[in-house]
Design an enzyme around this catalytic site. Structure first.
Site: not given
Length: 379
Positions: A58, A61, A118
């Site tokens: 993640s 991101k 997230s």
């Protein structure tokens, strides 16, 4: 001439000894791949397998958020937008806020959900809101990565999920993550989200808790993003600011969550203990202009930028202002009028151009004649 080149080489070598990152032998990290970068200058202070291509989970991101922030700044989307969850966004697995198909959330709550929790569903909804589809958004991600010099990176989605056939090609490096993290931190508004410890969305009905535990437990933390999948291990891009210096620590492929936080903390501690930023300051002095429509101009710094130094050198830092004694008109805006030099002892750390803030035209023949007559007649 040969002596001059030898002297120049020696100066560069000495300066490099002052400024180049030192690999701290005592710095033991669980992270197999790591980097520490100064956010203001982009200087790498420590690295360990920093260009190894690994799955980022993640931490992907960071790029998703960067493109959203740039779309907001560019007016492509607005802070007042309501973002609608598509069937595709709502179906995303992993970390999420459980968007329903067709559900709308404000831009503020979407960003908060991505940064703090997230949320993959919100990241996808934002990607579709910016580019129309996740696939189109991923093209933007890869194009922006290229612009930032992220040579180790290829994105295949906006979330970092690795549960599809293309996931093996979703790779980046600690160095590249630091580059995009630095770009994201240039958007001050993102800190409104990256420093949240706990919050809610949906009118207080859904709680959020930051996956980046440094926000609560490390003094000066400004962000940034965690990541985990079984394939990527525990990853983190962590940023913190102390005494006006912001550092970015990236760790990848850690075996445990505790290991990624301890590794990032060790990097940040090392940076804050050993480096400092010096902000150039000077009092403007006028430079006379010969035959100009103005008699003088006070130069300005061309590109204000701090100088990164070893903390041990900070007491020896001094500045010298070198200005041209005079210039002849016309003077163009941006024309160099002098230099601000920053020294550590006798070594030059930085030479900062000082330039004209505006254009000054040359006196016309009539104006020049009138000035001459006035000086003769009226002294």
């Amino acid at each position: 001439m040969g002596r001059k080149w030898i002297s120049l080489f020696l100066c560069i070598a000495l300066l490099s000894a002052f400024l180049l990152p030192v690999q701290a032998a005592e710095l033991e990290l669980e992270a197999p791949s790591a980097i520490l970068m100064d956010a203001a200058t982009g200087t790498v202070l420590y690295e360990q397998n920093a260009h190894e291509r690994l799955a980022p989970a993640s931490v992907t991101k960071v790029m998703t958020l960067l493109l959203v922030m740039e779309a907001l700044d560019g007016g492509k989307i607005t802070w007042n937008d309501m973002v609608t969850a598509s069937d595709t966004a709502a179906a995303k697995g992993g970390s999420q806020v459980y968007l329903e198909p067709g559900e709308q959330m404000s831009m503020d709550e979407m960003l908060k959900s991505v940064v703090v929790s997230s949320a993959n569903d919100c990241a996808t909804a934002l990607a579709e809101h910016v580019a129309g589809s996740e696939a189109a958004f991923v093209e933007l991600m890869n194009a922006r990565a290229q612009e930032l010099g992220m040579a180790d990176t290829h994105f295949v989605n906006c979330t970092g999920l690795d549960d599809d056939a293309d996931a093996a090609e979703h790779l980046t490096s600690a160095y590249d993550i630091a580059l995009m993290s630095r770009a994201l931190l240039s958007h001050d508004a993102i800190r409104n989200y990256t420093t949240i410890w706990m919050d809610t969305v949906r009118g207080g009905q859904f709680g959020l808790s930051n996956t980046n535990k440094l926000v609560r437990f490390y003094d000066g933390t400004t962000g940034l993003k965690t990541g985990f999948t079984s394939g990527a291990g525990y990853c983190l891009s962590a940023s913190a600011m102390r005494e006006g210096m912001e550092l970015i620590a990236v760790v990848m492929h850690c075996e445990s969550s505790a290991g990624r936080f301890s590794s990032a903390k060790a990097l940040l501690d090392y940076g804050f203990a050993n480096y400092a930023l010096v902000q150039p300051e000077f009092t403007p002095e006028p430079v006379p202009i010969r035959l100009g429509e103005k008699d003088s101009l006070c130069p300005v710094v061309e590109e204000p930028a701090p100088v990164l130094v070893d903390k041990a050198m900070r007491a020896d830092i001094r500045q010298e202002l070198e200005l041209l004694p005079e210039v002849s008109a016309p003077v163009a805006a941006g024309q160099q009028l002098g230099t601000l030099k920053i020294y550590a002892g006798n070594e030059v750390l930085s030479s900062i151009p000082l330039v004209a803030p505006e254009t000054v035209e040359r006196l016309s023949l009539w104006a020049l004649t009138k000035r001459l007559i006035d000086s003769v007649c009226f002294g």
